[in-house]
Design an enzyme around this catalytic site. Structure first.
Site, mmCIF file in Angstrom:
data_model
loop_
_atom_site.group_PDB
_atom_site.id
_atom_site.type_symbol
_atom_site.label_atom_id
_atom_site.label_comp_id
_atom_site.label_asym_id
_atom_site.label_seq_id
_atom_site.Cartn_x
_atom_site.Cartn_y
_atom_site.Cartn_z
ATOM 1 C CB SER A 45 -0.964 -0.003 1.180
ATOM 2 O OG SER A 45 -0.290 -0.195 2.400
ATOM 3 C CD GLU A 46 0.403 4.262 1.271
ATOM 4 O OE1 GLU A 46 -0.376 4.860 0.494
ATOM 5 O OE2 GLU A 46 0.026 3.407 2.092
ATOM 6 C CB THR A 47 7.374 1.999 -1.190
ATOM 7 O OG1 THR A 47 6.946 0.686 -1.578
ATOM 8 C CG2 THR A 47 8.881 1.998 -1.046
#
Length: 286
Positions: A45-47
């Site tokens: 979902s996020e890096t």
């Protein structure tokens, strides 16, 4: 170029629970294209990219960094679980010597500190305003079906629609939701919604005493469902603090992975406390 990479599960003390985030430690900035390519490759979902302000900085001794977050499709302005994961890498793995770490981000200055076995993040607190359900009726239908609503709100700062289910609904109504991501995007005709929060009132008198429950869907950012979402709680905390008359709240995000957040409103700011565990460590060679 070798980039240290970590996969952390945030807002949990157990692996494979909470919300996974990738954290990349950078001595210097990358190109915009490369940030996005890495995030797309990681497909979480996020890096998060923790970037030294000077190439000679040391991750163990410096207290201030730049921080950027990318979903698989685009850069985002605020991400709680990837911030928690980034702090955990610096505090737990790099043994950063400072009592507080500060990240400069698109959402301003975010301060992070240790409190026992938790990391406490100082986040913005966002107001939501009443939303006419008729304006987003098609989207509401896709997300919650025929379940009764107690309230509909919109946060202009975060572009999030908040839907509160009626108090007659229990947690099974929340966990049974299966909105179709493509239908969600096709049914949003206003162009202003980039994420949908669904929430219900909790039962603080029973153990462990959650004040409210929630789920979060953001297919507009390439995230059909985000397992545990700090930025959504920047909206939820303001809403439920006012409804319940409490500054300290215990929240649970009821995704299949699940995660717990300790919240405390402080004027226009919010303390979000949580835990994180390491799942994977490696090196990306570019």
């Amino acid at each position: 170029m070798d980039i240290p990479v970590f996969i952390m599960d945030a807002f949990t003390n157990l692996p494979f629970k909470g919300n996974p985030a990738c954290v990349c430690l950078l001595q210097k900035p990358l190109s915009e294209e490369l940030y996005q390519k890495i995030a797309t490759e990681m497909n979480l979902s996020e890096t998060a990219f923790v970037i030294c302000k000077n190439s000679a900085d040391n991750f163990s001794t410096v207290s201030r960094f730049n921080l950027r977050w990318f979903s698989p499709t685009n850069e985002v302005r605020l991400c709680g679980h990837a911030t928690l994961a980034s702090s955990a890498v610096l505090f737990y793995h790099k043994k950063n010597i400072n009592q507080e770490i500060v990240f400069d981000t698109l959402s301003g200055e975010l301060c992070n500190r240790m409190r026992g076995d938790c990391i406490v993040m100082d986040f913005p607190l966002y107001t939501s305003t009443p939303q006419d359900p008729n304006e987003v009726a098609d989207l509401i239908k896709v997300v919650v079906g025929d379940l009764p609503l107690e309230d509909a709100r919109y946060s202009d700062d975060t572009k999030k629609l908040l839907l509160r289910l009626a108090d007659t609904c229990d947690t099974s109504a929340l966990t049974s939701l299966r909105p179709d991501p493509e239908k969600m995007m096709n049914s949003e005709h206003t162009g202003k919604v980039k994420g949908v929060i669904v929430t219900i009132k909790g039962a603080p008198e029973s153990q462990p005493g959650y004040d409210f429950f929630s789920r979060y869907f953001s297919p507009w950012n390439g995230i059909p469902e985000d397992p545990v979402t700090g930025s959504a709680h920047s909206v939820l905390a303001k809403y439920w603090s006012e409804k319940l008359g409490k500054q300290r709240l215990l929240a649970y995000q009821s995704s299949s992975r699940g995660g717990e957040l300790e919240l405390e409103t402080k004027g226009h700011r919010l303390d979000i406390a949580g835990r994180a565990v390491f799942v994977l460590q490696g090196t990306m060679t570019l």
